[in-house]
Design a protein around this motif. Sequence first.
Motif, short mmCIF file in Angstrom:
data_model
loop_
_atom_site.label_atom_id
_atom_site.label_comp_id
_atom_site.label_asym_id
_atom_site.label_seq_id
_atom_site.Cartn_x
_atom_site.Cartn_y
_atom_site.Cartn_z
N CYS A 1 0.83 -1.14 0.09
CA CYS A 1 0.08 0.14 0.09
C CYS A 1 0.92 1.41 -0.11
O CYS A 1 2.03 1.10 0.13
N CYS B 1 0.15 6.99 3.10
CA CYS B 1 -0.75 7.05 4.03
C CYS B 1 -0.66 7.13 5.44
O CYS B 1 0.04 6.65 6.00
N ASN C 1 -0.15 4.03 8.07
CA ASN C 1 0.91 3.22 8.16
C ASN C 1 1.35 2.85 9.32
O ASN C 1 1.87 3.80 9.98
N GLY D 1 0.14 -1.92 5.30
CA GLY D 1 0.72 -1.24 6.10
C GLY D 1 -0.16 -1.09 7.42
O GLY D 1 0.43 -0.63 8.57
N CYS D 2 -1.39 -1.75 7.54
CA CYS D 2 -2.36 -1.78 8.67
C CYS D 2 -3.39 -2.63 8.32
O CYS D 2 -3.48 -3.17 7.43
N PHE E 1 -6.22 -2.21 7.86
CA PHE E 1 -7.33 -2.12 6.84
C PHE E 1 -6.92 -3.06 5.62
O PHE E 1 -7.98 -3.41 4.59
N SER E 2 -5.84 -3.65 5.39
CA SER E 2 -5.34 -4.41 4.41
C SER E 2 -5.89 -4.07 3.10
O SER E 2 -6.45 -4.70 2.16
N CYS E 3 -5.40 -2.71 2.63
CA CYS E 3 -5.93 -2.28 1.17
C CYS E 3 -5.47 -3.00 0.17
O CYS E 3 -6.19 -3.17 -0.88
S1 SF4 Z 1 -3.63 -0.73 4.59
FE1 SF4 Z 1 -4.58 1.05 3.54
S2 SF4 Z 1 -5.40 2.38 5.23
FE2 SF4 Z 1 -3.64 0.75 6.10
S3 SF4 Z 1 -1.68 1.88 5.75
FE3 SF4 Z 1 -2.06 0.55 3.73
S4 SF4 Z 1 -3.26 2.19 2.52
FE4 SF4 Z 1 -3.28 3.17 4.51
#
Ligand code: SF4
Length: 278
Positions: free
Chosen positions: A95, A99, A102, A132-133, A135-137
């Motif tokens: 990601c 952001c 992160n 990075g977190c 939310f697992s984008c």
């Molecule tokens: S998973 Fe999504 S919200 Fe989390 S750091 Fe990555 S881009 Fe940002």
Amino acid sequence: MNDTPGIIDGRIPERVTLRVRSLKPYTSELTSEQIGLLAEIAEKYGAGYVHVTPRQTVEIPHIERSYIDEIVKKLAETGLSPGSTNRYSRNIIACSRWCLFNAHPMTGIAEVLNREFADREFPGKVDISLSGCDFSCVRSRTSDIGVIARAEVEITDKKCKKCSLCIKEPLGCQVDAIQITDDGVEIDTERCIRCGFCTNVCKPGSLKVLSRGFDIYVGGRGGIRPKEAVYLGYVPEEDELLDTIRRILKIYSEGAVEGERISDLIDKQGLAIIGAWK
Ligand code: SF4
Ligand code: SF4
Ligand code: SF4
């Protein structure tokens, strides 16, 4: 089916689609120079448009086969490379590093892995996705190997000002793990998912990141037989994460037969086969 990395047969036999990824200077990002070159190639050799894929590659459709070598040379000048198809490793994605959420920026790790594994042949498709977190984008939990960065939080002796920013959406806690009491702030460790969001908004420093690390998931997949990845373990350091991924890929390469993915290997031999890295 075409077996050259990055070349996908098109509907018209003489024309192919070229799948392109960025290997340098950044992975998971395209520079303005690269975007300009992709536009130029699409205009000159293709149909004037491109498609951006879920795995952060760009497809240029309707290219005449005879121009492929010429185009690949041009792409290489800006760090672009064809690939990410068939049994060759898929683009290792991360990601965005800018952001706010992160817990740890992941693009550098994706870059190291892409340098090592771009166009490596495996028994089957391998998706590696680095978030990075929580939310697992980039969909770490439905990838063959998924990583989610974590931030362990501690409560410090800095006085909580009761501003409530840490419990409010969108930048505070998303899982109701924080309570503001008369005595200060409390964290429900059962609920806390170690995202570290609360530390980004706590100006007095009552909440602080104690340590960072990575949760690793394996055996996920999308497509026609979707499956959620299973949790493998936690590693605190980037080097250990990289070594773990290398070991998982080695076990997979040696243990799976052609066409099998990591989830098939786990179904056949159990998670312990992958857990051998411990
Ligand atoms: S998973 Fe999504 S919200 Fe989390 S750091 Fe990555 S881009 Fe940002
Ligand atoms: S680290 Fe824990 S307490 Fe802080 S925002 Fe994330 S889940 Fe909530
Ligand atoms: S812990 Fe920090 S962010 Fe949360 S209420 Fe207290 S001062 Fe505000």
